[in-house]
Structure formats: structure tokens, C-alpha cells
Design a protein around this motif. Structure first.
Motif, PDB file in Angstrom:
ATOM      1  N   PRO A 153     -32.681  92.197  19.355  1.00  0.00           N
ATOM      2  CA  PRO A 153     -34.067  92.206  18.863  1.00  0.00           C
ATOM      3  C   PRO A 153     -34.939  93.198  19.607  1.00  0.00           C
ATOM      4  CG  PRO A 153     -33.587  90.157  20.031  1.00  0.00           C
ATOM      5  CD  PRO A 153     -32.282  90.854  19.828  1.00  0.00           C
ATOM      6  N   LEU A 154     -34.633  93.464  20.875  1.00  0.00           N
ATOM      7  CA  LEU A 154     -35.392  94.470  21.619  1.00  0.00           C
ATOM      8  C   LEU A 154     -35.138  95.876  21.076  1.00  0.00           C
ATOM      9  CD1 LEU A 154     -34.885  93.138  25.255  1.00  0.00           C
ATOM     10  CD2 LEU A 154     -36.996  93.092  23.909  1.00  0.00           C
ATOM     11  N   LEU A 155     -33.976  96.069  20.447  1.00  0.00           N
ATOM     12  CA  LEU A 155     -33.657  97.357  19.830  1.00  0.00           C
ATOM     13  C   LEU A 155     -34.251  97.491  18.440  1.00  0.00           C
ATOM     14  CD1 LEU A 155     -29.913  97.722  20.908  1.00  0.00           C
ATOM     15  CD2 LEU A 155     -31.873  99.006  21.787  1.00  0.00           C
ATOM     16  N   GLY A 156     -34.917  96.424  17.958  1.00  0.00           N
ATOM     17  CA  GLY A 156     -35.590  96.500  16.673  1.00  0.00           C
ATOM     18  C   GLY A 156     -34.862  95.861  15.515  1.00  0.00           C
ATOM     19  N   PHE A 157     -33.773  95.128  15.792  1.00  0.00           N
ATOM     20  CA  PHE A 157     -33.062  94.430  14.733  1.00  0.00           C
ATOM     21  C   PHE A 157     -33.731  93.077  14.469  1.00  0.00           C
ATOM     22  CE2 PHE A 157     -29.740  97.216  16.499  1.00  0.00           C
ATOM     23  CZ  PHE A 157     -29.331  97.863  15.339  1.00  0.00           C
ATOM     24  N   ALA A 158     -34.055  92.808  13.219  1.00  0.00           N
ATOM     25  CA  ALA A 158     -34.695  91.544  12.866  1.00  0.00           C
ATOM     26  C   ALA A 158     -33.770  90.384  13.238  1.00  0.00           C
ATOM     27  CB  ALA A 158     -34.996  91.510  11.371  1.00  0.00           C
ATOM     28  N   PRO A 159     -34.292  89.336  13.901  1.00  0.00           N
ATOM     29  CA  PRO A 159     -33.430  88.244  14.379  1.00  0.00           C
ATOM     30  C   PRO A 159     -32.560  87.618  13.309  1.00  0.00           C
ATOM     31  CG  PRO A 159     -35.578  88.101  15.411  1.00  0.00           C
ATOM     32  CD  PRO A 159     -35.673  89.207  14.395  1.00  0.00           C
ATOM     33  N   TRP A 160     -33.097  87.374  12.106  1.00  0.00           N
ATOM     34  CA  TRP A 160     -32.288  86.710  11.094  1.00  0.00           C
ATOM     35  C   TRP A 160     -31.090  87.547  10.683  1.00  0.00           C
ATOM     36  CZ3 TRP A 160     -31.315  88.549   6.183  1.00  0.00           C
ATOM     37  CH2 TRP A 160     -32.094  89.615   5.733  1.00  0.00           C
ATOM     38  N   THR A 161     -31.219  88.866  10.745  1.00  0.00           N
ATOM     39  CA  THR A 161     -30.100  89.732  10.366  1.00  0.00           C
ATOM     40  C   THR A 161     -28.992  89.707  11.409  1.00  0.00           C
ATOM     41  OG1 THR A 161     -31.057  91.721  11.394  1.00  0.00           O
ATOM     42  CG2 THR A 161     -31.694  91.235   9.119  1.00  0.00           C
ATOM     43  N   ILE A 162     -29.351  89.448  12.668  1.00  0.00           N
ATOM     44  CA  ILE A 162     -28.342  89.364  13.730  1.00  0.00           C
ATOM     45  C   ILE A 162     -27.395  88.202  13.448  1.00  0.00           C
ATOM     46  CG2 ILE A 162     -27.979  88.993  16.201  1.00  0.00           C
ATOM     47  CD1 ILE A 162     -30.792  90.239  16.620  1.00  0.00           C
ATOM     48  N   TYR A 163     -27.953  87.057  13.068  1.00  0.00           N
ATOM     49  CA  TYR A 163     -27.125  85.894  12.763  1.00  0.00           C
ATOM     50  C   TYR A 163     -26.208  86.167  11.575  1.00  0.00           C
ATOM     51  CZ  TYR A 163     -30.551  83.451  15.684  1.00  0.00           C
ATOM     52  OH  TYR A 163     -31.353  83.061  16.722  1.00  0.00           O
ATOM     53  N   VAL A 164     -26.724  86.835  10.552  1.00  0.00           N
ATOM     54  CA  VAL A 164     -25.919  87.136   9.363  1.00  0.00           C
ATOM     55  C   VAL A 164     -24.773  88.080   9.723  1.00  0.00           C
ATOM     56  CG1 VAL A 164     -25.935  88.225   7.084  1.00  0.00           C
ATOM     57  CG2 VAL A 164     -27.809  86.713   7.761  1.00  0.00           C
ATOM     58  N   ALA A 165     -25.065  89.119  10.488  1.00  0.00           N
ATOM     59  CA  ALA A 165     -24.038  90.079  10.872  1.00  0.00           C
ATOM     60  C   ALA A 165     -22.958  89.415  11.716  1.00  0.00           C
ATOM     61  CB  ALA A 165     -24.663  91.248  11.632  1.00  0.00           C
ATOM     62  N   PHE A 166     -23.364  88.539  12.618  1.00  0.00           N
ATOM     63  CA  PHE A 166     -22.388  87.842  13.460  1.00  0.00           C
ATOM     64  C   PHE A 166     -21.516  86.920  12.622  1.00  0.00           C
ATOM     65  CE2 PHE A 166     -21.329  84.247  16.367  1.00  0.00           C
ATOM     66  CZ  PHE A 166     -20.447  84.940  17.167  1.00  0.00           C
ATOM     67  N   ALA A 167     -22.104  86.283  11.609  1.00  0.00           N
ATOM     68  CA  ALA A 167     -21.326  85.418  10.729  1.00  0.00           C
ATOM     69  C   ALA A 167     -20.249  86.208  10.000  1.00  0.00           C
ATOM     70  CB  ALA A 167     -22.242  84.721   9.727  1.00  0.00           C
ATOM     71  N   PHE A 168     -20.594  87.390   9.521  1.00  0.00           N
ATOM     72  CA  PHE A 168     -19.592  88.223   8.844  1.00  0.00           C
ATOM     73  C   PHE A 168     -18.516  88.694   9.821  1.00  0.00           C
ATOM     74  CE2 PHE A 168     -22.821  88.740   5.448  1.00  0.00           C
ATOM     75  CZ  PHE A 168     -22.010  88.398   4.373  1.00  0.00           C
ATOM     76  N   ASN A 169     -18.890  88.904  11.078  1.00  0.00           N
ATOM     77  CA  ASN A 169     -17.914  89.251  12.107  1.00  0.00           C
ATOM     78  C   ASN A 169     -16.898  88.122  12.270  1.00  0.00           C
ATOM     79  OD1 ASN A 169     -16.825  89.604  14.970  1.00  0.00           O
ATOM     80  ND2 ASN A 169     -18.090  91.437  14.782  1.00  0.00           N
TER      81      ASN A 169
END
Length: 297
Positions: A153-169
Motif C-alpha cells: 500500500p505504501l507503493l500505491g497499490f489499493a489494499p483490496w487489490t492486494i488481497y485479490v492478487a494474493f488469492a490468485f497466487n
């Protein structure tokens, strides 16, 4: 209000679970005659039941983890991030998936090389079987992931998208837990984490320990010197088997071992070593070597 909140904590992993169970059933049916000797192959009913139970527990733990970290990540993103990356841009999601995969590699390596991290992660490695059911044998205490996600999130990634990307991982990694797929086309094996690479990661053989940490991509292991090709069928499980199917013991026994070792230690250096050194670290062995060198001198 509730719909907005659900959008932030919603997880594609929830929708993938029924498909996971279908694939597990298909693989189990195809391997029901695979165990020709005493070597664990295919599926064991009690082992699979344990893995699935741990998987559903991990889903609940992940939901609590997201609730606990969402507020922190939103504050980091809203108040401290120097810029906000546009989630609608064509490059946003590929970049985020790449960054999340790097963070996964770092967290995964930490979880193997720092004992307090291993205490949480070892539950995933406790099965002596390797199949799609083993993929569901997940930890119930994903605290270390927050440490490695916090920069995102400090790099500018919206928090909700981080969870989605990790789920796909994680969805991708589900399919790497199988013995039904041999080595794949060489360019794929070179770039991506494959069943062959991940079989190595689950091996307890000395040459396979602490190798192939990659999530989607194996290139991080090639870059950072932790890659090991599959040379033979691994011996799966922990180097010291737990010998139980009790899910609470499988999840938490290593924390108990750490507490025991810290209590018996007499110096702070040793106490810290039992917590933060690699698994298996023993100060007494190091001291005895030092004493022997001094006596020889």
C-alpha cells in the motif's frame, strides 16, 4: 456500507473452494490404485480429512487476518503513500501480481529460515503425502504475511487489490501440489513454479531442504540461489515427523517447542537464537565446537 466493506474483504479463494474439492475428488479417483508399496502415494482418508479441515480453518483465519490488516493497509495507503496507482490501467494487475509474487517469495523464505516463521508455516509441510488435498493443509496464523505485504500500500497499490492478487497466487499454487504431472515444457519449467519444482520444496531430503520458494514464478529462486531441480521422488513431510493427525497439535506444536527451548536457555543470546535463528539451531553445539578449538589451541 456492508456491501462496500464486503468488496474490500471479498476473496476469490472462497469461490475457488468448490472447484478445489472437485479436482481433489478427480485426482483421488485416478490415484486410488497408485500405492503399489508402503511408500505414501495417492491419498489417505485420514490425511486428506486432516488437510481439508486445516484448509477450512485457514479460510477463517484468513478472514480474521484481512479484518485485522485492512484498517492498517488503508491508513498506509490513504495517509502515507506518495502516489496512488490507477487500478483501471492495463498494467496495474500484471504489475501487482508480479510484486505480490516477489513478496510471497520473501515471506516464504522467511518462513523457512526464521524459526518463529517456521512455527506457523510447518503445518503445511506436515503431510507425508503430496496431492491436491495437501494444498489445503494451510496455516492458521498468517501473521508474517502482513509484514511483507505492508510495503505494497505504501507503493500505491489499493489494499483490496492486494488481497485479490494474493488469492490468485494461492489458487495457482493449488495446482502445483500433484504427482500426476511430470516435468513440463522446458520454457515453462524455467519461468514458472511447476509441480516438479514444488515437489522438491515439500521434500525432506537434505538436497531438497529450503529450496524452490516461488509462488507463481520460479525465477526468483533462480535469481537468488535457492533453486533445486527434481532429481528423484522426494520424501515428503517434516524432517522430524509429528506423528499425529490432531489439527491443533499440527498447527501449534512448534510454538510449544520454542517456548520450551527459550525457558531452558540461560542467556539472552540463546533465547533470541531459539526464536529467530533457522529451525534446528542449537547454541550448545556451537559452544562445544568453540571450546574444542580453544582447547586444541
Amino acid at each position: 456500507m456492508l456491501s462496500t466493506f464486503w468488496e474490500h474483504i471479498n476473496n476469490p479463494l472462497i469461490y475457488a473452494v468448490p472447484f478445489f474439492l472437485v479436482f481433489i475428488a478427480i485426482e483421488a479417483a485416478s490415484l486410488r490404485h497408485a500405492a503399489a508399496d508402503d511408500t505414501p502415494r495417492g491419498y489417505s482418508a485420514i490425511d486428506s480429512r486432516t488437510s481439508i479441515t486445516m484448509g477450512f480453518g485457514a479460510m477463517a483465519a484468513m478472514a480474521l487476518f484481512k479484518l485485522a490488516t485492512l484498517v492498517v493497509f488503508v491508513i498506509l495507503y490513504a495517509e502515507l503513500a506518495p502516489w496512488k496507482l490507477p487500478t483501471g490501467s492495463w498494467w496495474y494487475w500484471p504489475l501487482l501480481l508480479l510484486v505480490v509474487d516477489i513478496a510471497w517469495y520473501c515471506n516464504h523464505r522467511f518462513s523457512h529460515r526464521v524459526r518463529i516463521g517456521w512455527a506457523a508455516h510447518q503445518a503445511h509441510h506436515s503431510s507425508e503425502y503430496f496431492n491436491l488435498g495437501t494444498a489445503l493443509r494451510q496455516k492458521w496464523n498468517p501473521w508474517s504475511e502482513a509484514i511483507f505485504w505492508a510495503p505494497l500500500p505504501l507503493l500505491g497499490f489499493a489494499p483490496w487489490t492486494i488481497y485479490v492478487a494474493f488469492a490468485f497466487n494461492l489458487i495457482y499454487q493449488f495446482f502445483t501440489h500433484t504427482e500426476t504431472i511430470d516435468k513440463m515444457w522446458r520454457p515453462i519449467e524455467f519461468v514458472f513454479n511447476t509441480p516438479s519444482h514444488h515437489r522438491v520444496h515439500h521434500g525432506s531430503d537434505p538436497e531438497y531442504l529450503d529450496r524452490n520458494y516461488g509462488g507463481i514464478l520460479i525465477i526468483w529462486d533462480r535469481m537468488f540461489g535457492t533453486f533445486q531441480p527434481e532429481l528423484h521422488t522426494p520424501t515428503y513431510g517434516l524432517t522430524t515427523p509429528v506423528g499425529t493427525y490432531n489439527v491443533l497439535r499440527l498447527q501449534y506444536h512448534e510454538y510449544g517447542n520454542i517456548i520450551r527451548d527459550v525457558r531452558r536457555a540461560t542467556r539472552w543470546r540463546d533465547r533470541l537464537g531459539f526464536v529467530f535463528a533457522p529451525p534446528g539451531w542449537q547454541p550448545a553445539a556451537r559452544e562445544s565446537v568453540t571450546d574444542a578449538v580453544k582447547q586444541a589451541a
